[in-house]
Design a protein around this motif. Structure first.
Motif, PDB file in Angstrom:
ATOM      1  N   HIS A  17       0.835  -1.203   0.000  1.00 56.26           N
ATOM      2  CA  HIS A  17       0.000   0.000   0.000  1.00 56.26           C
ATOM      3  C   HIS A  17       0.871   1.255   0.000  1.00 56.26           C
ATOM      4  N   TRP A  18       1.881   1.282   0.861  1.00 59.95           N
ATOM      5  CA  TRP A  18       2.772   2.445   0.972  1.00 59.95           C
ATOM      6  C   TRP A  18       3.473   2.695  -0.360  1.00 59.95           C
ATOM      7  N   ILE A  19       4.038   1.645  -0.946  1.00 62.38           N
ATOM      8  CA  ILE A  19       4.783   1.800  -2.199  1.00 62.38           C
ATOM      9  C   ILE A  19       3.859   2.214  -3.335  1.00 62.38           C
ATOM     10  N   SER A  20       2.684   1.599  -3.422  1.00 56.77           N
ATOM     11  CA  SER A  20       1.775   1.958  -4.518  1.00 56.77           C
ATOM     12  C   SER A  20       1.299   3.399  -4.396  1.00 56.77           C
ATOM     13  N   GLU A  21       1.042   3.846  -3.171  1.00 57.24           N
ATOM     14  CA  GLU A  21       0.626   5.233  -2.987  1.00 57.24           C
ATOM     15  C   GLU A  21       1.768   6.203  -3.318  1.00 57.24           C
ATOM     16  N   ALA A  22       2.974   5.879  -2.881  1.00 58.16           N
ATOM     17  CA  ALA A  22       4.132   6.735  -3.188  1.00 58.16           C
ATOM     18  C   ALA A  22       4.393   6.767  -4.691  1.00 58.16           C
ATOM     19  N   ALA A  23       4.263   5.622  -5.362  1.00 59.21           N
ATOM     20  CA  ALA A  23       4.460   5.567  -6.814  1.00 59.21           C
ATOM     21  C   ALA A  23       3.411   6.420  -7.524  1.00 59.21           C
ATOM     22  N   LEU A  28       2.023  11.395 -10.371  1.00 61.41           N
ATOM     23  CA  LEU A  28       1.261  12.649 -10.352  1.00 61.41           C
ATOM     24  C   LEU A  28       2.206  13.841 -10.518  1.00 61.41           C
ATOM     25  N   ASN A  29       3.325  13.823  -9.804  1.00 60.84           N
ATOM     26  CA  ASN A  29       4.285  14.933  -9.868  1.00 60.84           C
ATOM     27  C   ASN A  29       4.910  15.100 -11.241  1.00 60.84           C
ATOM     28  N   ARG A  30       4.955  14.044 -12.030  1.00 57.80           N
ATOM     29  CA  ARG A  30       5.496  14.169 -13.388  1.00 57.80           C
ATOM     30  C   ARG A  30       4.395  14.205 -14.441  1.00 57.80           C
ATOM     31  N   GLY A  31       3.155  14.430 -13.995  1.00 59.03           N
ATOM     32  CA  GLY A  31       2.034  14.605 -14.915  1.00 59.03           C
ATOM     33  C   GLY A  31       1.548  13.324 -15.564  1.00 59.03           C
ATOM     34  N   PHE A  32       1.771  12.183 -14.937  1.00 63.11           N
ATOM     35  CA  PHE A  32       1.349  10.874 -15.437  1.00 63.11           C
ATOM     36  C   PHE A  32       1.854  10.577 -16.843  1.00 63.11           C
ATOM     37  N   GLU A  33       2.997  11.149 -17.184  1.00 62.61           N
ATOM     38  CA  GLU A  33       3.615  10.858 -18.476  1.00 62.61           C
ATOM     39  C   GLU A  33       3.903   9.359 -18.535  1.00 62.61           C
ATOM     40  N   SER A  34       3.486   8.716 -19.615  1.00 58.35           N
ATOM     41  CA  SER A  34       3.634   7.254 -19.698  1.00 58.35           C
ATOM     42  C   SER A  34       5.090   6.856 -19.934  1.00 58.35           C
ATOM     43  N   GLY A  35       5.362   5.607 -19.593  1.00 59.93           N
ATOM     44  CA  GLY A  35       6.685   5.054 -19.812  1.00 59.93           C
ATOM     45  C   GLY A  35       7.584   5.080 -18.594  1.00 59.93           C
ATOM     46  N   GLN A  36       7.145   5.699 -17.504  1.00 53.13           N
ATOM     47  CA  GLN A  36       7.973   5.793 -16.305  1.00 53.13           C
ATOM     48  C   GLN A  36       7.373   5.051 -15.107  1.00 53.13           C
ATOM     49  N   GLU A  37       6.358   4.250 -15.346  1.00 50.89           N
ATOM     50  CA  GLU A  37       5.641   3.596 -14.257  1.00 50.89           C
ATOM     51  C   GLU A  37       6.549   2.682 -13.430  1.00 50.89           C
ATOM     52  N   ASN A  39       9.804   2.885 -13.100  1.00 52.60           N
ATOM     53  CA  ASN A  39      10.730   3.723 -12.329  1.00 52.60           C
ATOM     54  C   ASN A  39      10.037   4.344 -11.121  1.00 52.60           C
ATOM     55  N   ASP A  40       8.780   4.776 -11.298  1.00 59.21           N
ATOM     56  CA  ASP A  40       8.020   5.314 -10.159  1.00 59.21           C
ATOM     57  C   ASP A  40       7.950   4.273  -9.048  1.00 59.21           C
ATOM     58  N   ASP A  47      12.499   4.270  -1.543  1.00 60.89           N
ATOM     59  CA  ASP A  47      12.135   5.203  -0.475  1.00 60.89           C
ATOM     60  C   ASP A  47      11.578   4.456   0.741  1.00 60.89           C
ATOM     61  N   PHE A  48      10.770   3.430   0.478  1.00 59.24           N
ATOM     62  CA  PHE A  48      10.193   2.643   1.571  1.00 59.24           C
ATOM     63  C   PHE A  48      11.298   1.954   2.366  1.00 59.24           C
ATOM     64  N   PHE A  49      12.245   1.331   1.669  1.00 63.39           N
ATOM     65  CA  PHE A  49      13.339   0.648   2.358  1.00 63.39           C
ATOM     66  C   PHE A  49      14.209   1.637   3.126  1.00 63.39           C
ATOM     67  N   ASN A  50      14.451   2.805   2.553  1.00 59.68           N
ATOM     68  CA  ASN A  50      15.198   3.840   3.283  1.00 59.68           C
ATOM     69  C   ASN A  50      14.463   4.245   4.553  1.00 59.68           C
TER      70      ASN A  50
END
Length: 135
Positions: A17-23, A28-37, A39-40, A47-50
């Motif tokens: 849940h945490w990772i999917s919400e952060a992704a 959202l911050n990159r405007g949902f531009e496709s092709g980076q899913e 990497n998100d 970030d979660f592991f950190n």
């Protein structure tokens, strides 16, 4: 009114849940531009592991130090396998560093070449152990 469950979600469910919400927010911050899913997702997972490592180190500071049991639990949560083969704290930490794609330098000869400009969650603990060598 709907009652809230007092049950805590499983660690796996919480992590997903945490990772999917952060992704989602990264997308959202990159405007949902496709092709980076992917990497998100990977950045969110990192970030979660950190966050887990930072939380663990904060608790250790408050409780007086790292334990092999706590390190094994942390290592398991970030994906380290064959935990029974690790008998030393520094071995476990280096395994965690490898999973996190960092130089596995904790409390080793490689720590002599520690670059302070590189982000390292383990630096303070490593410096404590190195200082003990000289006492």
């Amino acid at each position: 009114m709907k009652e809230r469950s007092s049950e805590r979600p499983s660690d796996c469910a919480f992590q997903l849940h945490w990772i999917s919400e952060a992704a989602y927010y990264k997308a959202l911050n990159r405007g949902f531009e496709s092709g980076q899913e992917i990497n998100d997702w990977l950045f969110a997972e990192h970030d979660f592991f950190n966050m887990l490592i930072t939380r663990y180190l904060t608790i250790c500071t408050e409780d007086g130090g790292m334990s092999i049991k706590g390190l094994r639990r942390l290592a398991k949560s970030v994906g380290v396998e064959n935990l029974d083969s690790f008998t030393q704290k520094d071995e476990l930490i280096r395994a965690i560093q490898i999973i996190m794609h960092h130089q596995p330098c904790f409390n080793s000869h490689l720590s002599d070449h520690c670059d302070p400009s590189e982000p390292c969650l383990w630096r303070a603990e490593c410096q404590k152990m190195i200082a003990q060598w000289y006492i």
